[in-house]
Design an enzyme around this catalytic site. Structure first.
Site, PDB file in Angstrom:
ATOM      1  N   VAL A 204      17.706   0.897   8.357  1.00  0.00           N
ATOM      2  CA  VAL A 204      16.348   0.524   7.595  1.00  0.00           C
ATOM      3  C   VAL A 204      15.803   2.505   6.841  1.00  0.00           C
ATOM      4  CG1 VAL A 204      13.692   1.330   8.909  1.00  0.00           C
ATOM      5  CG2 VAL A 204      16.101  -0.351   9.788  1.00  0.00           C
ATOM      6  N   GLY A 205      15.368   1.810   5.606  1.00  0.00           N
ATOM      7  CA  GLY A 205      15.042   2.774   4.700  1.00  0.00           C
ATOM      8  C   GLY A 205      16.317   3.060   3.810  1.00  0.00           C
ATOM      9  N   GLY A 206      16.671   1.503   3.905  1.00  0.00           N
ATOM     10  CA  GLY A 206      18.630   2.199   2.948  1.00  0.00           C
ATOM     11  C   GLY A 206      18.884   2.496   2.194  1.00  0.00           C
ATOM     12  N   GLY A 207      17.352   2.630   0.865  1.00  0.00           N
ATOM     13  CA  GLY A 207      17.203   2.863  -0.228  1.00  0.00           C
ATOM     14  C   GLY A 207      18.322   1.985  -0.803  1.00  0.00           C
ATOM     15  N   ASP A 228      14.448  -1.680   3.183  1.00  0.00           N
ATOM     16  CA  ASP A 228      13.820  -1.205   2.813  1.00  0.00           C
ATOM     17  C   ASP A 228      12.038  -1.401   1.538  1.00  0.00           C
ATOM     18  OD1 ASP A 228      12.510   2.026   1.248  1.00  0.00           O
ATOM     19  OD2 ASP A 228      15.113   2.017   1.409  1.00  0.00           O
ATOM     20  N   ARG A 229      11.629  -0.766   1.381  1.00  0.00           N
ATOM     21  CA  ARG A 229      10.226  -1.534   0.797  1.00  0.00           C
ATOM     22  C   ARG A 229      10.826  -1.956  -0.587  1.00  0.00           C
ATOM     23  NH1 ARG A 229       8.200   3.621  -2.074  1.00  0.00           N
ATOM     24  NH2 ARG A 229      10.102   4.040  -2.013  1.00  0.00           N
ATOM     25  N   ASP A 248       8.216  -4.399   5.747  1.00  0.00           N
ATOM     26  CA  ASP A 248       7.492  -2.946   6.264  1.00  0.00           C
ATOM     27  C   ASP A 248       8.370  -2.318   7.510  1.00  0.00           C
ATOM     28  OD1 ASP A 248       5.822  -1.424   7.363  1.00  0.00           O
ATOM     29  OD2 ASP A 248       4.134  -2.099   6.506  1.00  0.00           O
ATOM     30  N   MET A 249       8.722  -1.133   7.731  1.00  0.00           N
ATOM     31  CA  MET A 249       9.178  -1.381   9.032  1.00  0.00           C
ATOM     32  C   MET A 249       7.611  -1.217  10.331  1.00  0.00           C
ATOM     33  SD  MET A 249      10.308   2.440   8.913  1.00  0.00           S
ATOM     34  CE  MET A 249       9.383   3.885   7.990  1.00  0.00           C
ATOM     35  N   HIS A 266      11.717  11.661  11.277  1.00  0.00           N
ATOM     36  CA  HIS A 266      11.021  12.826  10.506  1.00  0.00           C
ATOM     37  C   HIS A 266       9.892  13.015   9.830  1.00  0.00           C
ATOM     38  CE1 HIS A 266      13.752  14.565   6.665  1.00  0.00           C
ATOM     39  NE2 HIS A 266      13.005  13.318   6.891  1.00  0.00           N
TER      40      HIS A 266
END
Length: 361
Positions: A204-207, A228-229, A248-249, A266
């Site tokens: 998730v959010g792995g670019g 990701d987006r 969208d997570m 974070h």
């Protein structure tokens, strides 16, 4: 002439020596931005690459010749190099002829050599971009805003909205995150146990998929999804065991046996983190199976970490506060996991800054 006893007289209850130490600390922070600007300067001048390509320590005259620095600025560049050497970015050595000093790379400046496997120059360029770094002049105004992030105050939108609306900055940010992912690969090299036996995983959010590709190479039978987006993954192509999905997570996360969140939570408030973790729990709990969530994030531990490491973690905590996020202690992490419906977790060391946290439903 003042009496000798006057030097030991206290001022506001403090000795003069203590006040002078306070002054030194104050000046250190007043001029701390010079550290960042000197770092930016050596990256923009490509000095780490010049020394690397030189193949040996380089004397200042050769460096200024390559850079075509005006003679009137020779001394100025020398001062910057001396200061950055004092701060650990270069080592000053004697040439073989012992006739002059030369500059060699250190572990820190080797990370600024562009084109190398481990290069954090894009991180320097992204974070120290004037539009982004200039936002920190608005800290006072931000403190009095109830809901806005720092970038909401300075740029008029949340950071991620700003990226979506500014392709050049979005590209710079993605390059910075990709460079940091290479560092994570080095850390994950000895952590294969985390992925053994796992059949599918969502990053998730792995670019652009740098971490996912490393995992796929190590475990060819593992099905990996980079999530990701849409703006990040829309033009990326997968492979046999690697696919890209935009979304969208906060709405849903593709189902898998494990979910990887690297440097994600974070960025967010506790309330948002609980929402994300609940979506992760849904993703790994399909068909009656129960997988795990894998976090790569900081754990603040002022009692065990040395002062320097704690200082960096607390510095990052202030940075993340400006995004309405935070770095967390183990107690704060544990509270989040419980509120999101997880039953257990395990924390393992990963790098000096990052920990590996496995969370179980």
């Amino acid at each position: 002439m003042a009496s000798s006893s006057s030097s030991s007289r206290s001022i506001n209850g403090r000795k003069a020596s203590e006040i002078f130490q306070g002054q030194a600390l104050l000046y250190k922070h007043i001029y701390a931005f010079i550290d960042s600007m000197c770092l930016k300067c050596i990256v923009e001048l490509d000095i780490p690459n010049i020394i690397h390509n030189h193949g040996k320590p380089i004397p200042l005259p050769e460096l200024v010749s390559i850079l075509k620095v005006p003679e009137t600025k020779f001394d100025n560049l020398g001062r910057i190099m001396r200061y950055m050497s004092h701060n650990g970015f270069f080592v000053i050595v004697k040439t073989q002829e012992e006739t002059e000093e030369a500059y060699a790379l250190t572990a820190a400046s080797e990370l600024l050599v562009k084109g190398s496997d481990l290069c954090l120059a894009p991180m320097v360029e992204c974070v120290l971009d004037p539009t982004l770094s200039g936002s920190y002049h608005q800290l006072k105004k931000w403190i009095y805003e109830e809901d806005l992030t720092l970038f909401g105050v300075s740029l008029g939108s949340h950071f991620y909205e700003f990226l979506n609306n500014n392709p050049d900055y979005n590209s710079s940010f993605n390059e910075a995150m990709a460079s940091d992912s290479h560092m994570i690969h080095l850390a994950l090299r000895d952590c294969n146990f985390v992925f053994e036996g796992v059949e599918s995983i969502v990053d998730v959010g792995g670019g652009t998929g740098i971490t996912a590709k490393t995992i796929c190479d190590a475990f060819p039978k593992l099905k990996c999804i980079v999530f990701d987006r849409p703006q990040v993954v829309e033009n990326l192509s997968g492979s046999n065991n690697l696919t890209y999905v935009g979304g969208d997570m906060f709405q849903s996360i593709p189902k898998a046996e494990a979910v990887l969140l690297k440097y994600i939570l974070h960025n967010w408030t506790d309330k948002d983190c609980i929402k994300i973790l609940k979506k992760c729990k849904e993703a790994i709990s399909s068909d009656g199976k129960k997988g795990k969530v894998i976090l790569l994030d900081m754990v603040i531990n002022e009692n065990k970490d040395d002062q320097r490491l704690t200082q960096i973690k607390l510095l990052m905590d202030v940075t993340m506060a400006c995004l309405n996020g935070r770095e967390r202690t183990e107690e704060e992490w544990s509270k989040l996991f419980t509120q999101a419906g997880f039953q257990d977790y395990k924390i393992s060391p990963l790098t000096g800054l990052l920990s590996l946290i496995e969370i179980y439903p």
